[in-house]
Motif scaffolding. Structure first.
Motif, PDB file in Angstrom:
ATOM      1  N   ASN A 100     -10.994  -7.069   3.086  1.00 22.51           N
ATOM      2  CA  ASN A 100     -10.484  -5.823   3.663  1.00 22.51           C
ATOM      3  C   ASN A 100      -9.668  -5.050   2.619  1.00 22.51           C
ATOM      4  O   ASN A 100      -9.395  -5.559   1.523  1.00 22.51           O
ATOM      5  CB  ASN A 100      -9.657  -6.084   4.930  1.00 22.51           C
ATOM      6  CG  ASN A 100      -8.421  -6.937   4.665  1.00 22.51           C
ATOM      7  OD1 ASN A 100      -7.722  -6.762   3.664  1.00 22.51           O
ATOM      8  ND2 ASN A 100      -8.131  -7.877   5.561  1.00 22.51           N
ATOM      9  N   GLU A 101      -9.280  -3.824   2.956  1.00 18.27           N
ATOM     10  CA  GLU A 101      -8.620  -2.949   1.987  1.00 18.27           C
ATOM     11  C   GLU A 101      -7.282  -3.502   1.520  1.00 18.27           C
ATOM     12  O   GLU A 101      -6.933  -3.379   0.345  1.00 18.27           O
ATOM     13  CB  GLU A 101      -8.453  -1.544   2.570  1.00 18.27           C
ATOM     14  CG  GLU A 101      -9.753  -0.769   2.676  1.00 18.27           C
ATOM     15  CD  GLU A 101      -9.540   0.733   2.808  1.00 18.27           C
ATOM     16  OE1 GLU A 101      -8.392   1.194   2.594  1.00 18.27           O
ATOM     17  OE2 GLU A 101     -10.513   1.440   3.104  1.00 18.27           O
ATOM     18  N   ARG A 105      -6.425  -4.282  -2.366  1.00 14.22           N
ATOM     19  CA  ARG A 105      -5.324  -3.643  -3.103  1.00 14.22           C
ATOM     20  C   ARG A 105      -4.458  -4.702  -3.790  1.00 14.22           C
ATOM     21  O   ARG A 105      -4.058  -4.531  -4.944  1.00 14.22           O
ATOM     22  CB  ARG A 105      -4.482  -2.773  -2.162  1.00 14.22           C
ATOM     23  CG  ARG A 105      -3.434  -1.941  -2.878  1.00 14.22           C
ATOM     24  CD  ARG A 105      -2.781  -0.943  -1.929  1.00 14.22           C
ATOM     25  NE  ARG A 105      -3.721   0.059  -1.474  1.00 14.22           N
ATOM     26  CZ  ARG A 105      -4.066   1.149  -2.170  1.00 14.22           C
ATOM     27  NH1 ARG A 105      -3.530   1.356  -3.368  1.00 14.22           N
ATOM     28  NH2 ARG A 105      -4.911   2.010  -1.673  1.00 14.22           N
ATOM     29  N   GLN A 129     -12.036   3.164  -3.906  1.00 13.47           N
ATOM     30  CA  GLN A 129     -12.886   3.484  -2.766  1.00 13.47           C
ATOM     31  C   GLN A 129     -13.988   2.445  -2.673  1.00 13.47           C
ATOM     32  O   GLN A 129     -14.637   2.130  -3.675  1.00 13.47           O
ATOM     33  CB  GLN A 129     -13.501   4.879  -2.889  1.00 13.47           C
ATOM     34  CG  GLN A 129     -14.339   5.273  -1.676  1.00 13.47           C
ATOM     35  CD  GLN A 129     -14.626   6.750  -1.628  1.00 13.47           C
ATOM     36  OE1 GLN A 129     -13.748   7.571  -1.871  1.00 13.47           O
ATOM     37  NE2 GLN A 129     -15.855   7.107  -1.325  1.00 13.47           N
ATOM     38  N   ILE A 130     -14.163   1.885  -1.482  1.00 10.38           N
ATOM     39  CA  ILE A 130     -15.232   0.916  -1.252  1.00 10.38           C
ATOM     40  C   ILE A 130     -16.528   1.684  -1.037  1.00 10.38           C
ATOM     41  O   ILE A 130     -16.638   2.504  -0.124  1.00 10.38           O
ATOM     42  CB  ILE A 130     -14.913   0.018  -0.046  1.00 10.38           C
ATOM     43  CG1 ILE A 130     -13.620  -0.774  -0.300  1.00 10.38           C
ATOM     44  CG2 ILE A 130     -16.079  -0.925   0.245  1.00 10.38           C
ATOM     45  CD1 ILE A 130     -13.125  -1.565   0.898  1.00 10.38           C
TER      46      ILE A 130
END
Length: 360
Positions: A100-101, A105, A129-130
């Motif tokens: 997940n983001e 990060r 950006q994914i």
């Protein structure tokens, strides 16, 4: 799109400010129920030495020009959307395990040395950006990471503040035309298009598939190299050489005209060859992707006969980008007679003007 900085100040009115090495351009794009329209557009030349390879070298000089262009445009105080280019920003595509983001990060921050040329991420603004699932391994995902040193970002913020304005969004130059393309052009998920911005000192390439970037490259070879060569060969001023670069017709006989037309393309050939190398590399890396079209933007996209030459050289349809396919313009503020000339020049500023706080 990707932001290195967003200040959620509640401002709704933004203007695009394209800060290049040779000029600064302002575009105010208004949204209404019928779509978008360009309300105001202005450009000013920048003295040499203010921006060098995307790095702000003279903050006071830039602040003065920002103040001047806002006065010209009669825009008042509005939030600025601008972008970083050249050596000031790192753009890298990587493939990682699905996560997940928040996890991503943390991973980028903790293992930055694997992906970015920085030892200490505390000194860096970065975002990502994914892009989606990797085509060859569904357990992995493709990501674009962008990063810039805080001192570089802060120099632009401070110049804007000194001019009485605030920067709300800093975009990344290769992706700005992507915003413009997505607003103006029809495309499907399988179509690959190359967006090329040829400025004064830098050429930026962004390969877009299905409206999303899959490959980027910048190189420090652009329009000034052609202008300076014309200037030296024909013993004319820089301004005269700029005009010849676009028009290809000096005063003289037809034979001389033909000679200069051919010579200009010879002068531009190093740029064309770098574009060709970039596209060949993309094709070899991405399995020979079929490219539907190449769209050129930037002041030096108007080099005499360049679109035709690239079309023949690359065997791909090449033309100047058109910001006004779906974007209208205010006829009271925009000179209709000059519309064709400003299309490629204003493209980046309009792309920036399309941004809004909170989008990606």
């Amino acid at each position: 799109m990707l932001d290195l900085k967003e200040m959620f100040s509640g401002k709704k009115k933004l203007v695009g400010l394209d800060i290049g090495s040779s000029s600064i351009k302002l575009a105010e794009v208004i949204r209404n129920p019928k779509g978008h329209y360009l309300n105001r557009y202005c450009e000013l030349p920048l003295p040499k030495g203010i921006i060098i390879d995307g790095i702000l070298a003279d903050a006071g000089g830039l602040a003065s020009k920002i103040k001047e262009i806002f006065k010209m445009a009669k825009c008042g105080k509005k939030g600025i959307v601008t972008s970083l280019a050249g050596n000031s920003v790192i753009v890298k595509k990587v493939t990682l395990e699905q996560m997940n983001e928040a996890e991503l990060r943390d991973l980028i921050r903790d293992e930055a040395g694997k992906y970015l040329p920085f030892d200490n991420m505390d000194d860096v603004n970065y975002d990502f950006q994914i892009l989606g699932e990797n085509n060859y391994n569904p357990s992995q995902m493709d990501i674009i990471i962008v990063a810039a040193k805080k001192e570089i970002v802060n120099s632009f913020l401070e110049a804007a503040t000194a001019a009485g304005q605030n920067v709300e969004i800093i975009d990344v130059a290769p992706f700005v035309l992507e915003t413009l393309y997505g607003t103006n052009y029809e495309f499907d998920n399988e179509e690959t298009v190359v967006l090329i911005n040829i400025g004064a000192s830098t050429t930026g390439i962004n390969v877009v598939k299905g409206g999303m970037s899959v490959f980027t490259r910048d190189f420090a070879l652009a329009g000034n190299s052609v202008t300076e060569t014309i200037q030296e060969k024909y013993k004319v001023t820089f301004e005269e050489a700029e005009k010849l670069k676009v028009e290809g017709m000096p005063n003289g006989t037809e034979g001389e005209n033909t000679d200069l037309k051919n010579t200009i393309l010879e002068f531009a050939q190093p740029i064309c060859m770098e574009i060709e190398r970039s596209i060949d590399y993309f094709r070899s890396t991405f399995g020979g992707e079929d490219i539907k079209q190449i769209l050129l933007a930037g002041g030096s996209a108007r080099i005499y006969n360049l679109t035709k030459h690239l079309s023949e050289m690359l065997n791909v349809k090449t033309e100047l980008i058109d910001p006004f396919l779906k974007i209208n313009y205010n006829k009271r503020h925009i000179d209709v007679k000059n519309l064709e000339n400003i299309k490629p020049v204003a493209a980046t500023a309009i792309g920036l003007g399309l941004r809004k706080i909170g989008d990606k």
